[in-house]
Scaffold this motif. Structure first.
Motif, PDB file in Angstrom:
ATOM      1  N   GLY A  10       0.820  -1.206  -0.072  1.00  0.00           N
ATOM      2  CA  GLY A  10       0.104  -0.096  -0.017  1.00  0.00           C
ATOM      3  C   GLY A  10       0.926   1.186  -0.039  1.00  0.00           C
ATOM      4  N   PHE A  11       0.407   2.235  -0.148  1.00  0.00           N
ATOM      5  CA  PHE A  11       0.963   3.740  -0.206  1.00  0.00           C
ATOM      6  C   PHE A  11       1.636   4.084   0.958  1.00  0.00           C
ATOM      7  CE2 PHE A  11       1.341   8.230  -1.724  1.00  0.00           C
ATOM      8  CZ  PHE A  11       2.068   7.850  -2.948  1.00  0.00           C
ATOM      9  N   MET A  12       2.651   4.908   1.031  1.00  0.00           N
ATOM     10  CA  MET A  12       3.120   5.555   2.189  1.00  0.00           C
ATOM     11  C   MET A  12       2.048   5.929   2.909  1.00  0.00           C
ATOM     12  SD  MET A  12       6.171   7.900   0.539  1.00  0.00           S
ATOM     13  CE  MET A  12       5.025   8.170  -1.247  1.00  0.00           C
ATOM     14  N   GLY A  40       6.104   1.433   0.152  1.00  0.00           N
ATOM     15  CA  GLY A  40       5.107   1.570  -0.742  1.00  0.00           C
ATOM     16  C   GLY A  40       5.297   1.605  -2.275  1.00  0.00           C
ATOM     17  N   GLY A  41       6.811   1.610  -2.575  1.00  0.00           N
ATOM     18  CA  GLY A  41       7.007   1.510  -4.147  1.00  0.00           C
ATOM     19  C   GLY A  41       7.400   0.009  -4.514  1.00  0.00           C
ATOM     20  N   SER A  63      -7.495   6.502   1.603  1.00  0.00           N
ATOM     21  CA  SER A  63      -7.665   7.575   0.435  1.00  0.00           C
ATOM     22  C   SER A  63      -6.536   8.817   0.629  1.00  0.00           C
ATOM     23  CB  SER A  63      -8.843   8.372   0.996  1.00  0.00           C
ATOM     24  OG  SER A  63      -8.653   8.945   2.238  1.00  0.00           O
ATOM     25  N   TRP A  64      -6.597   9.293  -0.672  1.00  0.00           N
ATOM     26  CA  TRP A  64      -5.514  10.300  -0.494  1.00  0.00           C
ATOM     27  C   TRP A  64      -5.778  11.484   0.609  1.00  0.00           C
ATOM     28  CZ3 TRP A  64      -0.993  12.154  -1.902  1.00  0.00           C
ATOM     29  CH2 TRP A  64      -0.850  13.410  -1.677  1.00  0.00           C
ATOM     30  N   GLU A  65      -7.014  11.733   0.810  1.00  0.00           N
ATOM     31  CA  GLU A  65      -7.284  12.459   1.987  1.00  0.00           C
ATOM     32  C   GLU A  65      -6.519  12.099   3.497  1.00  0.00           C
ATOM     33  OE1 GLU A  65      -9.429  11.803  -0.208  1.00  0.00           O
ATOM     34  OE2 GLU A  65      -9.529  13.596  -1.303  1.00  0.00           O
ATOM     35  N   GLU A  66      -6.782  10.960   3.627  1.00  0.00           N
ATOM     36  CA  GLU A  66      -6.222  10.582   4.857  1.00  0.00           C
ATOM     37  C   GLU A  66      -4.600  10.262   4.992  1.00  0.00           C
ATOM     38  OE1 GLU A  66      -9.060   8.157   6.675  1.00  0.00           O
ATOM     39  OE2 GLU A  66      -7.677   6.978   8.006  1.00  0.00           O
ATOM     40  N   ILE A  67      -4.150   9.746   3.613  1.00  0.00           N
ATOM     41  CA  ILE A  67      -2.633   9.762   3.561  1.00  0.00           C
ATOM     42  C   ILE A  67      -2.096  11.011   3.868  1.00  0.00           C
ATOM     43  CG2 ILE A  67      -1.028   9.350   2.026  1.00  0.00           C
ATOM     44  CD1 ILE A  67      -2.619   7.187   0.893  1.00  0.00           C
ATOM     45  N   ASN A  68      -2.736  12.164   3.039  1.00  0.00           N
ATOM     46  CA  ASN A  68      -2.215  13.442   3.486  1.00  0.00           C
ATOM     47  C   ASN A  68      -2.238  13.987   4.671  1.00  0.00           C
ATOM     48  OD1 ASN A  68      -1.032  15.572   2.111  1.00  0.00           O
ATOM     49  ND2 ASN A  68      -2.910  16.641   1.498  1.00  0.00           N
ATOM     50  N   ARG A 112      -0.147  12.819  -5.326  1.00  0.00           N
ATOM     51  CA  ARG A 112      -1.460  12.244  -5.420  1.00  0.00           C
ATOM     52  C   ARG A 112      -1.695  11.459  -6.893  1.00  0.00           C
ATOM     53  NH1 ARG A 112      -7.151  15.728  -4.167  1.00  0.00           N
ATOM     54  NH2 ARG A 112      -8.251  13.859  -4.490  1.00  0.00           N
ATOM     55  N   ILE A 113      -0.786  11.980  -7.975  1.00  0.00           N
ATOM     56  CA  ILE A 113      -0.878  11.271  -9.045  1.00  0.00           C
ATOM     57  C   ILE A 113      -0.088   9.902  -8.971  1.00  0.00           C
ATOM     58  CG2 ILE A 113      -0.047  11.327 -11.621  1.00  0.00           C
ATOM     59  CD1 ILE A 113      -1.042  14.181 -11.648  1.00  0.00           C
ATOM     60  N   LEU A 114       0.876  10.096  -8.132  1.00  0.00           N
ATOM     61  CA  LEU A 114       1.566   8.745  -7.961  1.00  0.00           C
ATOM     62  C   LEU A 114       0.658   7.604  -7.315  1.00  0.00           C
ATOM     63  CD1 LEU A 114       4.491   7.384  -8.104  1.00  0.00           C
ATOM     64  CD2 LEU A 114       5.054   8.443  -5.686  1.00  0.00           C
ATOM     65  N   LEU A 115      -0.059   8.118  -6.329  1.00  0.00           N
ATOM     66  CA  LEU A 115      -1.101   7.363  -5.578  1.00  0.00           C
ATOM     67  C   LEU A 115      -1.939   6.654  -6.666  1.00  0.00           C
ATOM     68  CD1 LEU A 115      -2.542   5.753  -3.334  1.00  0.00           C
ATOM     69  CD2 LEU A 115      -3.810   8.016  -3.011  1.00  0.00           C
ATOM     70  N   GLU A 116      -2.395   7.386  -7.756  1.00  0.00           N
ATOM     71  CA  GLU A 116      -3.526   7.099  -8.563  1.00  0.00           C
ATOM     72  C   GLU A 116      -2.847   6.048  -9.522  1.00  0.00           C
ATOM     73  OE1 GLU A 116      -5.347  10.620 -10.004  1.00  0.00           O
ATOM     74  OE2 GLU A 116      -6.374  10.737  -8.061  1.00  0.00           O
ATOM     75  N   GLU A 117      -1.518   6.462  -9.820  1.00  0.00           N
ATOM     76  CA  GLU A 117      -0.843   5.396 -10.679  1.00  0.00           C
ATOM     77  C   GLU A 117      -0.477   4.183 -10.230  1.00  0.00           C
ATOM     78  OE1 GLU A 117       1.498   8.931 -13.516  1.00  0.00           O
ATOM     79  OE2 GLU A 117       2.616   7.812 -11.441  1.00  0.00           O
TER      80      GLU A 117
END
Ligand code: S3P
Length: 170
Positions: free
Chosen positions: A8-10, A78-79, A102-107, A127-132
């Motif tokens: 999962g993402f950072m 994350g990567g 979600s982006w909001e929570e990560i941020n 944000r784009i990195l997360l989507e990618e």
């Protein structure tokens, strides 16, 4: 039983959830970033700064391929899903659990973070990195857990239930 890899993402809570699962299953817990730091005697920001991201990614793959594929809970960076060879290895060797945040929570969680070179790189659009990355996490995942608004206990329980459903409990 096969090892469980948290992906999962950072900021999605991989390390914390891995620790929770390790307690719930009384299994050993590992963290690919921690192994890299121990093995190469440098912090993650130092590796990025002095050797660059591609060297970090080489270290990360070499560490991933040496993780025990049985009876262990493993938090990944994350990567980790960026490289096709890592995705293939994960699909073949582990049970991968994608913590989808979600982006909001990560941020919100990483707002004051200074330890993550990619997060701190102002020239990258995170944000784009997360989507990618989402399709790459999904490609590998055996289990997907939406984490927004959930406690660690809720998330651990959900993973346990899903593993039971899959008959892959460890
Ligand atoms: C990275 C995530 C980090 C760490 C490195 C690169 C990434 O791990 O591996 O800074 O590319 O998303 P966490 O996901 O634990 O922050």
């Amino acid at each position: 039983m096969k090892s469980i890899y948290l992906i999962g993402f950072m900021g999605s809570g991989k390390t914390t959830v891995a620790n929770g699962l390790s307690q719930a299953f009384t299994k050993e817990v590992l963290d690919t970033d921690e192994i890299i730091v121990q093995k190469y005697h440098q912090s993650i920001p130092e590796i990025f700064q002095q050797k660059g991201e591609s060297t970090f990614r080489e270290y990360e793959s070499s560490v991933l391929f040496q993780t025990p594929t049985e009876d262990t809970i493993i938090a990944t960076g994350g990567g980790i899903i960026e490289k096709g060879s890592n995705r293939k290895w994960l699909k073949e060797n582990g049970i991968s659990v994608f913590l989808k945040t979600s982006w909001e929570e990560i941020n919100q969680r990483l707002i004051n973070d200074t330890d993550r070179p990619i997060w701190n790189n102002q020239s990258r659009n995170k944000r784009i990195l997360l989507e990618e990355r989402i399709p790459k996490y999904e490609e590998v995942a055996d289990i997907i857990v939406h984490t927004d608004g959930k406690s660690i206990g809720d998330i651990v329980k959900e993973i346990q239930d899903k593993l039971l459903e899959m008959n892959k409990s460890i």
